[in-house]
Write a protein that holds these residues in place. Structure first.
Motif, PDB file in Angstrom:
ATOM      1  N   UNK A  83      55.862  57.791 -42.745  1.00 28.76           N
ATOM      2  CA  UNK A  83      54.732  57.335 -41.622  1.00 28.76           C
ATOM      3  C   UNK A  83      53.285  58.213 -42.338  1.00 28.76           C
ATOM      4  N   UNK A  84      52.403  57.275 -42.230  1.00 24.08           N
ATOM      5  CA  UNK A  84      51.109  57.469 -42.570  1.00 24.08           C
ATOM      6  C   UNK A  84      49.999  57.673 -41.383  1.00 24.08           C
ATOM      7  N   UNK A  85      49.428  58.891 -41.181  1.00 22.02           N
ATOM      8  CA  UNK A  85      48.586  58.951 -40.075  1.00 22.02           C
ATOM      9  C   UNK A  85      47.105  59.353 -40.529  1.00 22.02           C
ATOM     10  N   UNK A  86      46.044  58.710 -39.850  1.00 18.39           N
ATOM     11  CA  UNK A  86      44.693  59.030 -40.082  1.00 18.39           C
ATOM     12  C   UNK A  86      43.907  58.822 -38.486  1.00 18.39           C
ATOM     13  N   UNK A  87      42.866  59.627 -38.445  1.00 12.34           N
ATOM     14  CA  UNK A  87      42.029  59.565 -37.540  1.00 12.34           C
ATOM     15  C   UNK A  87      41.123  60.685 -37.189  1.00 12.34           C
ATOM     16  N   UNK A  88      40.860  61.100 -36.107  1.00 10.87           N
ATOM     17  CA  UNK A  88      40.072  62.324 -35.910  1.00 10.87           C
ATOM     18  C   UNK A  88      40.614  63.445 -35.099  1.00 10.87           C
ATOM     19  N   UNK A  89      40.337  64.707 -35.236  1.00 11.75           N
ATOM     20  CA  UNK A  89      40.712  65.834 -34.481  1.00 11.75           C
ATOM     21  C   UNK A  89      39.995  66.246 -33.278  1.00 11.75           C
ATOM     22  N   UNK A  90      39.859  65.110 -32.561  1.00 10.74           N
ATOM     23  CA  UNK A  90      38.916  65.208 -31.252  1.00 10.74           C
ATOM     24  C   UNK A  90      39.960  64.555 -30.163  1.00 10.74           C
ATOM     25  N   UNK A  91      39.668  64.828 -28.860  1.00 10.62           N
ATOM     26  CA  UNK A  91      40.457  64.326 -27.993  1.00 10.62           C
ATOM     27  C   UNK A  91      39.935  63.231 -27.158  1.00 10.62           C
ATOM     28  N   UNK A  92      38.585  63.401 -27.067  1.00  8.91           N
ATOM     29  CA  UNK A  92      37.764  62.275 -26.203  1.00  8.91           C
ATOM     30  C   UNK A  92      36.860  61.182 -26.908  1.00  8.91           C
ATOM     31  N   UNK A  93      36.988  61.063 -28.497  1.00  6.47           N
ATOM     32  CA  UNK A  93      36.122  60.353 -28.922  1.00  6.47           C
ATOM     33  C   UNK A  93      37.076  59.747 -30.196  1.00  6.47           C
ATOM     34  N   UNK A  94      36.776  58.635 -30.858  1.00 10.08           N
ATOM     35  CA  UNK A  94      37.561  58.531 -32.218  1.00 10.08           C
ATOM     36  C   UNK A  94      38.613  57.396 -32.021  1.00 10.08           C
ATOM     37  N   UNK A  95      39.364  57.270 -33.120  1.00  6.16           N
ATOM     38  CA  UNK A  95      40.454  56.532 -33.058  1.00  6.16           C
ATOM     39  C   UNK A  95      41.523  56.786 -33.907  1.00  6.16           C
ATOM     40  N   UNK A  96      42.745  56.975 -33.760  1.00  3.61           N
ATOM     41  CA  UNK A  96      43.826  57.445 -34.598  1.00  3.61           C
ATOM     42  C   UNK A  96      44.734  56.382 -34.699  1.00  3.61           C
ATOM     43  N   UNK A  97      45.307  56.404 -36.007  1.00  2.00           N
ATOM     44  CA  UNK A  97      46.297  55.247 -36.370  1.00  2.00           C
ATOM     45  C   UNK A  97      47.335  55.839 -36.961  1.00  2.00           C
ATOM     46  N   UNK A  98      48.644  55.167 -36.737  1.00  2.00           N
ATOM     47  CA  UNK A  98      49.877  55.678 -37.268  1.00  2.00           C
ATOM     48  C   UNK A  98      50.791  54.458 -37.941  1.00  2.00           C
ATOM     49  N   UNK A  99      50.796  54.673 -39.284  1.00  2.00           N
ATOM     50  CA  UNK A  99      51.484  53.557 -39.936  1.00  2.00           C
ATOM     51  C   UNK A  99      52.701  53.894 -40.299  1.00  2.00           C
ATOM     52  N   UNK A 100      53.783  52.921 -39.779  1.00  2.00           N
ATOM     53  CA  UNK A 100      55.202  53.190 -40.319  1.00  2.00           C
ATOM     54  C   UNK A 100      55.640  52.086 -41.107  1.00  2.00           C
ATOM     55  N   UNK A 101      56.298  52.545 -42.160  1.00  2.00           N
ATOM     56  CA  UNK A 101      56.844  51.366 -43.222  1.00  2.00           C
ATOM     57  C   UNK A 101      57.758  51.966 -44.312  1.00  2.00           C
ATOM     58  N   UNK A 102      58.011  51.415 -45.258  1.00  2.00           N
ATOM     59  CA  UNK A 102      58.614  51.762 -46.563  1.00  2.00           C
ATOM     60  C   UNK A 102      57.966  51.890 -47.647  1.00  2.00           C
ATOM     61  N   UNK A 103      57.885  52.757 -48.349  1.00  2.00           N
ATOM     62  CA  UNK A 103      57.084  53.224 -49.791  1.00  2.00           C
ATOM     63  C   UNK A 103      57.780  52.455 -50.925  1.00  2.00           C
ATOM     64  N   UNK A 104      57.157  51.331 -51.423  1.00  2.00           N
ATOM     65  CA  UNK A 104      57.685  50.737 -52.425  1.00  2.00           C
ATOM     66  C   UNK A 104      56.610  51.030 -53.781  1.00  2.00           C
ATOM     67  N   UNK A 105      57.354  51.377 -55.044  1.00  2.00           N
ATOM     68  CA  UNK A 105      56.797  51.977 -56.113  1.00  2.00           C
ATOM     69  C   UNK A 105      55.970  50.779 -56.664  1.00  2.00           C
TER      70      UNK A 105
END
Length: 170
Positions: A83-105
């Motif tokens: 799982x890879x995540x990115x976004x902002x460390x705020x509660x009421x602004x911004x957008x967070x994304x959580x990506x689930x998948x398989x790591x392939x070399x």
């Protein structure tokens, strides 16, 4: 990698009444622009391992690199689900994304050169990699490169309106 549009759905259980599903192209743009990601892998004994890293969005997948002896690389030898995540460390602004998948070399030197150029374009000359024998080389070390084509992505819109979008691939 991911070359088709995902099934997109707003989860009304976790969304304001006025929220709408975020279009996938907007989520892709956010993935491409994000500077820092957190990767979650699973240790051999089943405990989670989470660490920050840099990643590049290219050809429908997130790409990251790691030294072959690092904990995340050793975890991926046994279990490629991440799982890879990115976004902002705020509660009421911004957008967070959580990506689930398989790591392939990624080992093809031509593809690695494309990715090395993308790394340097995004993060600057300090992240210049040479490519040889299926690895990134930087200074005296080498790194493995992995691609994670999303299976499921969750997006969390924060602020008015709050909304949760899910994109499923395949």
């Amino acid at each position: 990698m991911t070359d088709h549009e995902p099934h997109t759905r707003l989860d009304t259980r976790y969304s304001d009444e006025t929220a709408t599903a975020t279009p996938w192209p907007r989520a892709e743009a956010l993935l491409a622009e994000a500077e820092l990601f957190w990767i979650s892998t699973v240790r051999p004994d089943g405990r989670p391992h989470v660490t920050p890293l840099l990643a590049v969005w290219s050809s429908g997948a997130l790409h990251f690199c790691t030294g072959p002896g690092e904990r995340k690389a050793r975890n991926l030898e046994r279990n490629a689900h991440v799982t890879l995540t990115t976004g902002t460390n705020t509660w009421d602004k911004g957008y967070d994304l959580v990506v689930e998948g398989e790591a392939v070399r990624v080992t093809d030197d031509r593809r690695l050169r494309e990715l090395a150029a993308a790394w340097e374009a995004k993060y600057g000359a300090v992240w210049h990699f040479e490519v040889r024998n299926g690895h990134f080389h930087h200074g005296s070390g080498n790194a493995l490169v992995f691609a994670v084509a999303p299976r499921t992505v969750f997006g969390f819109g924060k602020g008015e309106p709050f909304g949760q979008t899910r994109w499923r691939f395949g």
